[in-house]
Write an enzyme that holds these catalytic residues in place. Structure first.
Site, PDB file in Angstrom:
ATOM      1  NE  ARG A  55      -8.955  -7.550   1.088  1.00  0.00           N
ATOM      2  CZ  ARG A  55      -7.739  -6.872   1.424  1.00  0.00           C
ATOM      3  NH1 ARG A  55      -7.518  -5.880   0.606  1.00  0.00           N
ATOM      4  NH2 ARG A  55      -7.272  -6.873   2.614  1.00  0.00           N
ATOM      5  CB  ILE A  56     -13.429  -3.364   0.887  1.00  0.00           C
ATOM      6  CG1 ILE A  56     -14.444  -3.118  -0.346  1.00  0.00           C
ATOM      7  CG2 ILE A  56     -13.148  -1.996   1.718  1.00  0.00           C
ATOM      8  CD1 ILE A  56     -15.577  -2.403   0.080  1.00  0.00           C
ATOM      9  N   GLY A  57     -10.146  -3.635   1.446  1.00  0.00           N
ATOM     10  CA  GLY A  57      -9.218  -3.896   2.717  1.00  0.00           C
ATOM     11  C   GLY A  57      -9.616  -2.771   3.903  1.00  0.00           C
ATOM     12  CG  ASP A  58      -5.986  -1.617   5.835  1.00  0.00           C
ATOM     13  OD1 ASP A  58      -5.507  -2.371   5.166  1.00  0.00           O
ATOM     14  OD2 ASP A  58      -4.941  -0.551   6.141  1.00  0.00           O
ATOM     15  CB  THR A 111       1.194  -0.397   4.876  1.00  0.00           C
ATOM     16  OG1 THR A 111       1.479  -1.381   3.757  1.00  0.00           O
ATOM     17  CG2 THR A 111       2.641   0.119   5.779  1.00  0.00           C
ATOM     18  N   GLY A 112      -0.253  -3.142   5.498  1.00  0.00           N
ATOM     19  CA  GLY A 112       0.032  -4.386   6.024  1.00  0.00           C
ATOM     20  C   GLY A 112      -1.217  -5.191   5.574  1.00  0.00           C
ATOM     21  CE  LYS A 113      -1.936 -11.272   6.758  1.00  0.00           C
ATOM     22  NZ  LYS A 113      -1.878 -12.616   7.346  1.00  0.00           N
ATOM     23  N   GLY A 114      -4.774  -6.329   5.677  1.00  0.00           N
ATOM     24  CA  GLY A 114      -6.010  -5.369   5.967  1.00  0.00           C
ATOM     25  C   GLY A 114      -7.045  -5.928   6.938  1.00  0.00           C
ATOM     26  CB  THR A 143      -0.737   0.027   1.447  1.00  0.00           C
ATOM     27  OG1 THR A 143      -1.575  -1.193   1.243  1.00  0.00           O
ATOM     28  CG2 THR A 143      -1.576   1.274   1.539  1.00  0.00           C
TER      29      THR A 143
HETATM   30  N1  GLY Z   1      -3.542  -2.936   3.558  1.00  0.00           N
HETATM   31  C1  GLY Z   1      -4.113  -3.032   2.320  1.00  0.00           C
HETATM   32  C2  GLY Z   1      -4.895  -3.805   2.170  1.00  0.00           C
HETATM   33  O1  GLY Z   1      -5.179  -5.028   2.866  1.00  0.00           O
HETATM   34  O2  GLY Z   1      -5.550  -4.072   1.084  1.00  0.00           O
END
Ligand code: GLY
Length: 321
Positions: free
Chosen positions: A215-218, A237-240, A187
């Site tokens: 799919r929608i992230g953070d 940034t990282g795992k949404g 990101t």
């Molecule tokens: N942080 C970006 C995502 O998970 O899409």
């Protein structure tokens, strides 16, 4: 009060063995974007303008996972998302599911400024982009050969992965996909405080490689990947999915607001105690010009910062320079 700025170009399982030319391209781009932000702050641009300007540059760069370099969904399409927030007013705008908009971050700002809403997605967001006359292109513009290859690798490995992730040897035991099927993600984002004490945050992404359509992230979720108030501005940034569960960005602000922690203490607490290891990195600035760029132990990220007082720092793969 001095200005301060920090930006990131993604986090995740960035291999130390990443080829020098790929690393160098990203480094040069990140330094160029930092310069753009610093110059804008020196000429007394509002923090909101600065973060938008910097993130637009990052979106235009094909080596970052946002805008032009957005990674592909499982159907080989792009679905870009972005969010912007003004700290003092708490006004914010967010967009998701964009397929033709060159600079999602600017559309997010228009949602904030020109609509009674905060968040537009998919067809509605695309219609709004046309209504506002922002630059749009054929979706094929975003399909880079590198991202076609990343999608191919992700499909072969049957996983959802970060754009930086290297191919996984089919028989590699140590590279088993995580339990929830995710690997890592990337990101871009920028936070800034200007000389008048205005704080702002902006984040933009293409999400995961091989993510499900829809799919929608953070990133576009206020308080998860992006947040700003009158105390601080944060871009994660990282795992949404992990960032959403932990409301990472808002929790940093809340620890400052309700517990009186400094920015550094608050961000370190959230990153170290509230999210699984290896899932999150963030950049944050406070109204007093403090900067922090913490990350989980196994996560690496690419970030840079500068202040009016002459402090600057650069992190690549967890190594500070
Ligand atoms: N942080 C970006 C995502 O998970 O899409």
């Amino acid at each position: 009060m001095g200005w301060a700025i920090a930006l990131h170009g993604g986090a995740g399982d960035i291999p130390r063995s990443m080829p020098a030319e790929r690393r160098q391209t990203r480094e040069v781009a990140l330094r160029h974007c930092l310069d753009i932000g610093v110059n804008a702050l020196k000429t007394r641009r509002h923090a909101l303008d600065v973060v938008e300007l910097v993130v637009r540059e990052l979106e235009n760069h094909p080596n970052f996972n946002a805008g032009r370099g957005s990674v592909l969904t499982t159907k080989g399409t792009v679905e870009m998302e972005a969010c912007i927030m003004d700290g003092n007013t708490k006004r914010c705008g967010a967009v998701s599911g964009l397929t033709t908009v060159v600079n999602p971050i600017s559309l997010a700002r228009l949602v904030m400024e020109k609509t009674p809403h905060i968040y537009l997605a998919f067809d509605g967001a695309e219609d709004f982009a046309r209504e506002q006359g922002v630059e749009t292109v054929d979706p094929s513009h975003f399909i880079t050969p590198e991202n076609v290859e990343r999608l191919k690798q992700a499909k072969e490995a049957n996983r959802v992965q970060l754009d930086y992730t290297q191919p996984i040897p089919k028989d590699a035991k140590s590279e088993t996909p995580l339990a929830d099927g995710d690997s890592q993600i990337g990101t871009v984002g920028c936070v800034a405080v200007d000389n008048e004490g205005n704080l702002a945050s902006a984040t933009s992404t293409g999400g995961f490689v091989n993510k499900m359509v829809g799919r929608i992230g953070d990133t576009p979720i206020i308080g998860a990947g992006t947040y700003a108030n009158n105390l601080c501005a944060i871009s994660a940034t990282g795992k949404g999915e992990a960032i959403i569960r932990a409301t990472v960005a808002r929790d940093v602000a809340a620890l400052m607001e309700f517990k009186g922690l400094s920015l550094k203490e608050a961000a370190a607490h959230v990153v170290e105690e509230c999210v699984p290891r290896g899932t999150v990195g963030l950049v944050a600035v406070s109204s007093t010009g403090e900067i922090t760029m913490p990350l989980n132990h196994t996560t690496r990220h690419v970030s840079a910062c500068a202040t009016e007082e002459g402090y600057s720092n650069w992190i690549w793969n967890s190594e500070e320079n």
